[in-house]
Design a protein around this motif. Structure first.
Motif, PDB file in Angstrom:
ATOM      1  N   ASP A  17     -49.009 -59.861  80.786  1.00 40.16           N
ATOM      2  CA  ASP A  17     -49.289 -58.281  79.724  1.00 40.16           C
ATOM      3  C   ASP A  17     -48.690 -57.628  80.885  1.00 40.16           C
ATOM      4  OD1 ASP A  17     -50.224 -60.693  78.297  1.00 40.16           O
ATOM      5  OD2 ASP A  17     -52.100 -59.830  78.503  1.00 40.16           O
ATOM      6  N   ARG A  18     -48.996 -57.531  81.683  1.00 37.79           N
ATOM      7  CA  ARG A  18     -48.399 -56.087  82.450  1.00 37.79           C
ATOM      8  C   ARG A  18     -46.884 -56.113  82.281  1.00 37.79           C
ATOM      9  NH1 ARG A  18     -53.286 -56.785  85.941  1.00 37.79           N
ATOM     10  NH2 ARG A  18     -52.048 -57.836  87.402  1.00 37.79           N
ATOM     11  N   LEU A  20     -44.889 -57.095  80.412  1.00 35.43           N
ATOM     12  CA  LEU A  20     -44.757 -56.817  78.848  1.00 35.43           C
ATOM     13  C   LEU A  20     -44.962 -55.954  78.829  1.00 35.43           C
ATOM     14  CD1 LEU A  20     -45.761 -60.142  76.790  1.00 35.43           C
ATOM     15  CD2 LEU A  20     -43.392 -59.568  77.456  1.00 35.43           C
ATOM     16  N   MET A  23     -41.998 -53.519  80.156  1.00 36.16           N
ATOM     17  CA  MET A  23     -40.672 -53.661  79.846  1.00 36.16           C
ATOM     18  C   MET A  23     -40.424 -52.804  78.553  1.00 36.16           C
ATOM     19  SD  MET A  23     -38.939 -54.929  82.352  1.00 36.16           S
ATOM     20  CE  MET A  23     -37.822 -56.097  81.359  1.00 36.16           C
ATOM     21  N   THR A  85     -37.537 -59.846  90.874  1.00 37.40           N
ATOM     22  CA  THR A  85     -37.265 -60.752  89.862  1.00 37.40           C
ATOM     23  C   THR A  85     -38.410 -61.884  89.504  1.00 37.40           C
ATOM     24  OG1 THR A  85     -35.415 -62.503  91.088  1.00 37.40           O
ATOM     25  CG2 THR A  85     -34.325 -60.477  90.193  1.00 37.40           C
ATOM     26  N   LEU A  88     -39.932 -61.059  86.367  1.00 33.86           N
ATOM     27  CA  LEU A  88     -39.587 -61.071  85.025  1.00 33.86           C
ATOM     28  C   LEU A  88     -38.748 -62.507  84.750  1.00 33.86           C
ATOM     29  CD1 LEU A  88     -38.594 -58.679  83.482  1.00 33.86           C
ATOM     30  CD2 LEU A  88     -36.759 -58.507  85.133  1.00 33.86           C
ATOM     31  N   ALA A  89     -38.655 -63.383  85.709  1.00 31.29           N
ATOM     32  CA  ALA A  89     -37.961 -64.275  85.240  1.00 31.29           C
ATOM     33  C   ALA A  89     -39.565 -65.560  84.834  1.00 31.29           C
ATOM     34  CB  ALA A  89     -36.950 -65.632  86.442  1.00 31.29           C
ATOM     35  N   THR A  91     -41.799 -64.888  82.991  1.00 29.76           N
ATOM     36  CA  THR A  91     -41.859 -63.635  82.108  1.00 29.76           C
ATOM     37  C   THR A  91     -40.726 -64.308  80.537  1.00 29.76           C
ATOM     38  OG1 THR A  91     -43.259 -62.069  82.841  1.00 29.76           O
ATOM     39  CG2 THR A  91     -42.887 -61.684  80.397  1.00 29.76           C
ATOM     40  N   ALA A  92     -40.324 -64.316  80.738  1.00 26.53           N
ATOM     41  CA  ALA A  92     -38.796 -64.766  80.657  1.00 26.53           C
ATOM     42  C   ALA A  92     -38.958 -66.101  79.923  1.00 26.53           C
ATOM     43  CB  ALA A  92     -37.636 -64.654  80.713  1.00 26.53           C
ATOM     44  N   TRP A  94     -41.662 -68.156  79.797  1.00 30.74           N
ATOM     45  CA  TRP A  94     -42.779 -68.335  78.911  1.00 30.74           C
ATOM     46  C   TRP A  94     -42.229 -68.113  77.456  1.00 30.74           C
ATOM     47  CZ3 TRP A  94     -45.447 -64.103  76.560  1.00 30.74           C
ATOM     48  CH2 TRP A  94     -47.086 -64.257  76.472  1.00 30.74           C
ATOM     49  N   MET A  95     -42.024 -66.534  77.914  1.00 34.45           N
ATOM     50  CA  MET A  95     -41.484 -66.644  76.136  1.00 34.45           C
ATOM     51  C   MET A  95     -40.696 -67.318  75.155  1.00 34.45           C
ATOM     52  SD  MET A  95     -42.854 -63.547  74.841  1.00 34.45           S
ATOM     53  CE  MET A  95     -41.351 -63.390  73.706  1.00 34.45           C
ATOM     54  N   ALA A  96     -39.791 -67.241  75.964  1.00 37.66           N
ATOM     55  CA  ALA A  96     -38.438 -68.924  75.536  1.00 37.66           C
ATOM     56  C   ALA A  96     -39.723 -70.670  75.587  1.00 37.66           C
ATOM     57  CB  ALA A  96     -37.951 -69.759  76.869  1.00 37.66           C
TER      58      ALA A  96
ATOM     59  N   ALA B 111     -46.550 -57.112  73.534  1.00 44.69           N
ATOM     60  CA  ALA B 111     -45.878 -56.458  74.238  1.00 44.69           C
ATOM     61  C   ALA B 111     -47.423 -54.896  74.705  1.00 44.69           C
ATOM     62  CB  ALA B 111     -44.941 -55.455  74.200  1.00 44.69           C
ATOM     63  N   LEU B 113     -51.273 -53.962  74.554  1.00 47.72           N
ATOM     64  CA  LEU B 113     -51.710 -54.913  75.024  1.00 47.72           C
ATOM     65  C   LEU B 113     -52.881 -53.288  74.668  1.00 47.72           C
ATOM     66  CD1 LEU B 113     -50.639 -57.238  76.874  1.00 47.72           C
ATOM     67  CD2 LEU B 113     -51.951 -57.908  74.917  1.00 47.72           C
ATOM     68  N   TRP B 131     -41.234 -52.120  71.477  1.00 51.47           N
ATOM     69  CA  TRP B 131     -40.208 -53.164  71.886  1.00 51.47           C
ATOM     70  C   TRP B 131     -39.322 -53.496  70.792  1.00 51.47           C
ATOM     71  CZ3 TRP B 131     -41.229 -54.723  76.408  1.00 51.47           C
ATOM     72  CH2 TRP B 131     -40.557 -55.970  76.675  1.00 51.47           C
ATOM     73  N   LEU B 135     -35.841 -61.554  72.949  1.00 53.75           N
ATOM     74  CA  LEU B 135     -36.025 -62.424  74.065  1.00 53.75           C
ATOM     75  C   LEU B 135     -34.498 -62.459  74.771  1.00 53.75           C
ATOM     76  CD1 LEU B 135     -37.955 -64.831  75.291  1.00 53.75           C
ATOM     77  CD2 LEU B 135     -36.215 -66.636  73.180  1.00 53.75           C
ATOM     78  N   LEU B 138     -34.089 -59.816  76.783  1.00 59.62           N
ATOM     79  CA  LEU B 138     -34.486 -60.335  78.148  1.00 59.62           C
ATOM     80  C   LEU B 138     -34.810 -61.029  78.903  1.00 59.62           C
ATOM     81  CD1 LEU B 138     -37.504 -59.276  79.942  1.00 59.62           C
ATOM     82  CD2 LEU B 138     -38.463 -61.185  78.083  1.00 59.62           C
ATOM     83  N   ALA B 142     -33.457 -61.551  82.818  1.00 62.10           N
ATOM     84  CA  ALA B 142     -33.964 -61.960  83.943  1.00 62.10           C
ATOM     85  C   ALA B 142     -32.746 -62.817  84.907  1.00 62.10           C
ATOM     86  CB  ALA B 142     -34.800 -62.582  83.389  1.00 62.10           C
ATOM     87  N   GLN B 145     -30.651 -60.578  86.527  1.00 61.16           N
ATOM     88  CA  GLN B 145     -31.038 -60.355  87.928  1.00 61.16           C
ATOM     89  C   GLN B 145     -31.289 -61.072  88.710  1.00 61.16           C
ATOM     90  OE1 GLN B 145     -33.992 -56.833  88.148  1.00 61.16           O
ATOM     91  NE2 GLN B 145     -31.830 -56.587  86.408  1.00 61.16           N
TER      92      GLN B 145
END
Lengths: 117, 147
Positions: A17-18, A20, A23, A85, A88-89, A91-92, A94-96, B111, B113, B131, B135, B138, B142, B145
């Motif tokens: 959450d932090r 997201l 970002m 990194t 971020l990786a 989170t990405a 998780w979103m995927a 985002a 929250l 936001w 995806l 991002l 990622a 990076q």
């Protein structure tokens, strides 16, 4: 079904959450881009390349640090910031997973709708 | 709604009415979304989606425009009431295409929250772009990076 909605609440959820929230801001994304492209930098160096105050940048960097997206270290009188990194990786990733879950649901909707035409 | 998080779509060879019924009929929902479902199909109506091995997730219907748009706010935690900051918004859009129906789903709000510094700052700053990170962007970021 690989990703259940409950995964959102499991371990790592607060960190995510932090990430997201951190970002969600264009200035912070830009700061991350700059740190990634040019390597470690101080708030003053970053401020030189942006139309906002050093103070505002320090605040943004603190939010990024709170999300684990950057870390800082002292070099003499300077505090240098570096991109991390891993968060971020994660989170990405998780979103995927959530996106893949929607793909599976849409495929199921398609199957049901087409079967009963 | 092109500014938010997860966006997926699929072409279904069936009429919009048909797809609409699969989306909104609790009987059908229980086949593609969890294991059991209830939905009161009107703005403000309550819905619940149950997963046998997980629990029940509550939702509140926001928009019902048959057979074009359906949206609901979906709580992030089991048995939680969906509210801004603890839920995401799921919106389905149905568009007629030559083959049948284009069904698009957009899930937003990951985002925004409560309780985070950034979210408060965003709320205070009305001109925020919101936001805009998708995806793919991002993910690409990622990967860049990590490279």
């Amino acid at each position: 079904m690989t990703v259940q909605p409950g995964d959102q609440q499991q371990a790592g959820g607060a960190e995510r959450d932090r990430v997201l929230a951190a970002m969600a801001d264009p200035t912070r994304r830009q700061l991350l881009d700059m740190l990634a492209a040019d390597g470690p930098a101080t708030a003053s160096t970053l401020a030189a390349g942006l139309p906002i105050s050093r103070q505002a940048i320090v605040k943004h960097l603190a939010i990024l640090a709170g999300a684990g997206l950057v870390t800082s270290s002292k070099h003499g009188r300077d505090v240098r910031f570096v991109v991390e990194t891993e968060r971020l990786a994660q989170t990405a990733h998780w979103m995927a997973g959530l996106a893949a879950e929607w793909d599976a649901r849409l495929a199921m909707i398609k199957q049901i709708a087409e079967a009963q035409r | 709604m092109s500014q938010d998080w997860i966006e997926r779509e699929i072409i279904i060879e069936a009429s919009r009415e048909r797809v609409w019924s699969v989306l909104t009929d609790a009987h059908h929902i229980a086949r593609w979304f969890g294991d059991s479902a209830e939905i009161d199909l009107r703005p403000g109506g309550h819905a619940s989606f149950g997963w046998k091995d997980d629990g029940t997730y509550l939702a509140v219907v926001e928009r019902v425009d048959e057979p074009n748009v359906l949206s609901y706010r979906w709580a992030r935690g089991v048995d939680e009431k969906p509210a801004e900051g603890t839920s995401t918004l799921v919106e389905f859009t149905l568009t007629e295409v030559p083959l049948g129906t284009l069904l698009r789903v957009v899930e937003t709000g990951f985002a925004s929250l409560h309780g985070t510094e950034a979210a408060q700052e965003r709320a205070a700053n009305e001109n925020t772009e919101g936001w805009t990170q998708e995806l793919a962007e991002l993910k690409e970021y990622a990967e860049r990076q990590a490279a």
